[in-house]
Design a protein around this motif. Structure first.
Motif, PDB file in Angstrom:
ATOM      1  N   TYR A 173      57.809  -1.721  16.894  1.00  0.00           N
ATOM      2  CA  TYR A 173      59.398  -1.313  17.590  1.00  0.00           C
ATOM      3  C   TYR A 173      59.567  -0.189  17.434  1.00  0.00           C
ATOM      4  N   VAL A 174      59.113   0.640  16.360  1.00  0.00           N
ATOM      5  CA  VAL A 174      59.310   2.079  16.350  1.00  0.00           C
ATOM      6  C   VAL A 174      58.150   2.521  17.380  1.00  0.00           C
ATOM      7  N   VAL A 175      57.098   2.255  17.349  1.00  0.00           N
ATOM      8  CA  VAL A 175      56.097   3.035  18.329  1.00  0.00           C
ATOM      9  C   VAL A 175      56.551   2.733  19.518  1.00  0.00           C
ATOM     10  N   LEU A 176      57.175   1.643  19.996  1.00  0.00           N
ATOM     11  CA  LEU A 176      57.916   1.584  21.458  1.00  0.00           C
ATOM     12  C   LEU A 176      59.019   2.640  21.465  1.00  0.00           C
ATOM     13  N   LEU A 177      59.765   2.464  20.480  1.00  0.00           N
ATOM     14  CA  LEU A 177      60.906   3.544  20.618  1.00  0.00           C
ATOM     15  C   LEU A 177      60.248   4.915  20.702  1.00  0.00           C
ATOM     16  N   LEU A 178      59.245   5.393  20.097  1.00  0.00           N
ATOM     17  CA  LEU A 178      58.502   6.640  20.136  1.00  0.00           C
ATOM     18  C   LEU A 178      58.204   6.939  21.803  1.00  0.00           C
ATOM     19  N   ILE A 179      57.527   5.930  22.180  1.00  0.00           N
ATOM     20  CA  ILE A 179      56.918   5.824  23.702  1.00  0.00           C
ATOM     21  C   ILE A 179      58.085   5.921  24.602  1.00  0.00           C
ATOM     22  N   ASN A 180      58.907   5.057  24.707  1.00  0.00           N
ATOM     23  CA  ASN A 180      60.209   5.150  25.095  1.00  0.00           C
ATOM     24  C   ASN A 180      61.028   6.537  25.398  1.00  0.00           C
ATOM     25  N   ILE A 181      61.099   7.197  24.152  1.00  0.00           N
ATOM     26  CA  ILE A 181      61.784   8.603  24.080  1.00  0.00           C
ATOM     27  C   ILE A 181      60.806   9.493  24.999  1.00  0.00           C
ATOM     28  N   LEU A 182      59.310   9.599  24.674  1.00  0.00           N
ATOM     29  CA  LEU A 182      58.642  10.373  25.457  1.00  0.00           C
ATOM     30  C   LEU A 182      58.463  10.154  26.799  1.00  0.00           C
ATOM     31  N   LEU A 183      58.418   8.972  27.214  1.00  0.00           N
ATOM     32  CA  LEU A 183      58.632   8.608  28.885  1.00  0.00           C
ATOM     33  C   LEU A 183      59.758   9.087  29.578  1.00  0.00           C
ATOM     34  N   ILE A 184      60.902   8.730  28.913  1.00  0.00           N
ATOM     35  CA  ILE A 184      62.076   9.186  29.616  1.00  0.00           C
ATOM     36  C   ILE A 184      62.073  10.745  29.553  1.00  0.00           C
ATOM     37  N   ILE A 185      61.659  11.513  28.754  1.00  0.00           N
ATOM     38  CA  ILE A 185      61.504  12.898  28.753  1.00  0.00           C
ATOM     39  C   ILE A 185      60.566  13.326  30.005  1.00  0.00           C
ATOM     40  N   VAL A 186      59.390  12.776  29.942  1.00  0.00           N
ATOM     41  CA  VAL A 186      58.449  13.119  30.893  1.00  0.00           C
ATOM     42  C   VAL A 186      59.098  12.718  32.222  1.00  0.00           C
ATOM     43  N   GLY A 187      59.666  11.479  32.403  1.00  0.00           N
ATOM     44  CA  GLY A 187      60.023  10.987  33.653  1.00  0.00           C
ATOM     45  C   GLY A 187      61.157  11.993  34.155  1.00  0.00           C
ATOM     46  N   THR A 188      61.991  12.559  33.423  1.00  0.00           N
ATOM     47  CA  THR A 188      62.936  13.458  33.895  1.00  0.00           C
ATOM     48  C   THR A 188      62.300  14.736  34.685  1.00  0.00           C
ATOM     49  N   PHE A 189      61.357  14.950  34.110  1.00  0.00           N
ATOM     50  CA  PHE A 189      60.632  16.342  34.697  1.00  0.00           C
ATOM     51  C   PHE A 189      59.616  15.921  35.614  1.00  0.00           C
ATOM     52  N   MET A 190      59.092  14.860  35.630  1.00  0.00           N
ATOM     53  CA  MET A 190      57.733  14.578  36.561  1.00  0.00           C
ATOM     54  C   MET A 190      57.773  13.264  37.373  1.00  0.00           C
ATOM     55  N   GLU A 191      57.292  13.399  38.704  1.00  0.00           N
ATOM     56  CA  GLU A 191      57.383  12.313  39.638  1.00  0.00           C
ATOM     57  C   GLU A 191      56.791  11.143  38.655  1.00  0.00           C
ATOM     58  N   THR A 192      57.224   9.834  39.089  1.00  0.00           N
ATOM     59  CA  THR A 192      56.790   8.613  38.442  1.00  0.00           C
ATOM     60  C   THR A 192      55.212   8.416  38.570  1.00  0.00           C
ATOM     61  N   ILE A 193      54.716   8.336  39.834  1.00  0.00           N
ATOM     62  CA  ILE A 193      53.199   8.257  40.017  1.00  0.00           C
ATOM     63  C   ILE A 193      52.435   9.158  39.019  1.00  0.00           C
ATOM     64  N   ALA A 194      52.848  10.454  39.038  1.00  0.00           N
ATOM     65  CA  ALA A 194      51.993  11.559  38.573  1.00  0.00           C
ATOM     66  C   ALA A 194      52.096  11.200  36.925  1.00  0.00           C
ATOM     67  N   ALA A 195      53.149  10.967  36.570  1.00  0.00           N
ATOM     68  CA  ALA A 195      53.413  10.832  35.047  1.00  0.00           C
ATOM     69  C   ALA A 195      52.643   9.482  34.343  1.00  0.00           C
ATOM     70  N   LEU A 196      52.492   8.327  35.540  1.00  0.00           N
ATOM     71  CA  LEU A 196      51.796   7.356  35.181  1.00  0.00           C
ATOM     72  C   LEU A 196      50.177   7.526  35.029  1.00  0.00           C
ATOM     73  N   LEU A 197      49.891   8.449  36.013  1.00  0.00           N
ATOM     74  CA  LEU A 197      48.410   8.883  36.043  1.00  0.00           C
ATOM     75  C   LEU A 197      48.029   9.374  34.734  1.00  0.00           C
ATOM     76  N   ILE A 198      48.639  10.424  34.318  1.00  0.00           N
ATOM     77  CA  ILE A 198      48.675  11.210  33.234  1.00  0.00           C
ATOM     78  C   ILE A 198      48.707  10.370  31.902  1.00  0.00           C
ATOM     79  N   LEU A 199      49.633   9.721  31.732  1.00  0.00           N
ATOM     80  CA  LEU A 199      49.969   9.154  30.457  1.00  0.00           C
ATOM     81  C   LEU A 199      49.855   7.782  30.166  1.00  0.00           C
ATOM     82  N   PHE A 200      49.788   6.917  31.198  1.00  0.00           N
ATOM     83  CA  PHE A 200      49.708   5.404  30.814  1.00  0.00           C
ATOM     84  C   PHE A 200      48.266   4.921  30.277  1.00  0.00           C
ATOM     85  N   PRO A 201      47.284   5.722  30.663  1.00  0.00           N
ATOM     86  CA  PRO A 201      46.095   5.137  29.778  1.00  0.00           C
ATOM     87  C   PRO A 201      45.864   5.631  28.429  1.00  0.00           C
TER      88      PRO A 201
END
Length: 424
Positions: free
Chosen positions: A311-339
């Motif tokens: 749950y702590v790992v998921l919290l950290l990932i959530n925070i990172l993705l929210i920040i990235v999603g604020t500055f970057m379009e969804t598909i671009a962020a997925l392509l870079i970070l999801f794998p």
């Protein structure tokens, strides 16, 4: 040497280069300084787009454009108005309800904001709704689109991970419904507090006629889902079926399509699909460089070295993705970070389907998060109001979105129940 890649990428973003070109220039700078033969560029770009399921993306984009130009948006708005217009703040509820129905066809938040916003924002302003509230509702409701199937970001996530597209489509249904209902209740309470107008209650006959008018457009989503989940056709074949269906409905049922606007649809679809495929190609090259430099392993080691609590790992990932999603379009962020982040999630026993829903939900919420959420910009430009005003009015919707995200993160069954029920 990896800092060259990062610095060039960030500079290009600051200069407002398109994401695809930012990735491409960053990769090119790295390869030139590293002395890597440039033949690797076309090889890696081609391998990134040489994936069968990606062929479905242009199909779904074209089907959405056909239904848009074919009169779908107006039909859905009319039907939702018959259902919800008599409630206080009815047009705000119609805005959200229509986005929930339209989501299954558009598949992307930005297209939803633009399509719904061009109709709903002027209509709401005309009836006396505050402009900032009208824009905020439109931007917030558009986040339902990439969750409810068929969803382009879910197809991208499936491509990157090898997961079942059908399972990901089903996994997004309940979280999308939950998010939509949360936004509906929020809009109602705000409307009641500000005493926004409501319409006269529609008769059963008007509701029935509205449903009949909307039925053919809603049937497309059912055909797509049933066909994929039932094994009748692949996601790629489903996208072609959707195009043919949308063409027939637009020409012979709604009768809004003609040779002129079909040309516009083809051109818009080709532009969108081409830009997306270039983005996928450069993202694959970007990913190849990151893997060569062992960046995913380093990030995974850092996170797991800090904690192995799921749950702590998921919290950290959530925070990172929210920040990235604020500055970057969804598909671009997925392509870079999801794998990269999927490997971290798997290391702490997070179900990959569940994680894909968390990742997509995070990134689309980022589209409505200040200071640079893309959907906020689209809505504010339509409403001709400052993004600061829209962001302030959208704060209650953002809080609800975060609460839904927390719930989906902590309760995997919300995402996994339908896939486990219908797919072995």
């Amino acid at each position: 040497m990896i800092w060259v890649l990062v610095i060039v990428f960030v500079i290009c973003l600051v200069l407002r280069f398109p994401i695809a070109f930012s990735l491409g220039l960053a990769c090119l700078s790295y390869l030139l300084l590293k002395g890597v033969p440039l033949i690797v560029v076309p090889i890696k770009m081609y391998s990134g787009i040489d994936v069968f399921v990606l062929l479905s993306v242009p199909g779904f984009i074209m089907a959405g454009n056909l239904m848009n130009h074919g009169g779908l948006t107006e039909k859905i708005i009319t039907f939702c108005n018959h259902l919800l217009g008599h409630i206080r703040g009815g047009l705000a509820l119609v805005n959200i309800g229509a986005s929930m129905l339209f989501a299954g066809i558009s598949g992307t938040a930005i297209s939803d904001t633009a399509s719904m916003g061009s109709i709903m924002i002027p209509a709401m302003k005309k009836e006396g709704y505050d402009t900032d509230f009208s824009c905020a509702v439109t931007a917030a409701s558009s986040t339902v689109g990439p969750i409810i199937p068929p969803s382009v970001p879910m197809i991208i996530a499936a491509t990157l991970s090898g997961l079942s597209v059908g399972k990901l489509f089903l996994a997004g249904a309940l979280p999308g419904l939950l998010l939509g209902l949360g936004l509906l209740f929020t809009a109602y309470f705000i409307s009641k507090k500000k005493n926004y107008p409501k319409h006269k209650r529609s008769s059963l006959g008007e509701v029935a006629r509205g449903f009949v008018d909307t039925f053919w457009s809603l049937l497309m989503t059912f055909i797509i889902l049933y066909g994929i989940i039932g094994g009748i056709f692949t996601p790629t074949e489903a996208s072609i079926v959707a195009v043919l269906y949308a063409l027939v409905i637009g020409l012979f049922v709604y009768k809004k399509l003609n040779f002129k606007n079909i040309q516009v649809v083809l051109l818009d679809s080709m532009k969108t699909s081409a830009s997306l495929m270039v983005l996928v190609g450069f993202a694959n090259l970007f990913g190849f460089i990151l893997i060569t430099e062992q960046i995913p392993q380093a990030i995974s080691a850092e996170i797991l070295g800090f904690t192995t609590n799921k749950y702590v790992v998921l919290l950290l990932i959530n925070i990172l993705l929210i920040i990235v999603g604020t500055f970057m379009e969804t598909i671009a962020a997925l392509l870079i970070l999801f794998p990269i982040l999927l490997k971290v999630a798997l290391a702490v026993d997070v179900d990959p389907i569940h994680f894909a829903v968390i990742a997509v939900l995070n990134l689309i919420i980022g589209l409505t998060t200040p200071p640079v959420g893309v959907c906020l910009f689209v809505a504010s430009s339509i409403g001709k109001i400052s993004i600061g005003s829209v962001s302030k009015a959208g704060f209650p919707f953002l809080i609800v979105s975060f609460l839904v995200l927390i719930l989906v993160t902590l309760v995997p069954e919300i995402s996994l129940w339908l896939p486990n029920l219908f797919i072995e």
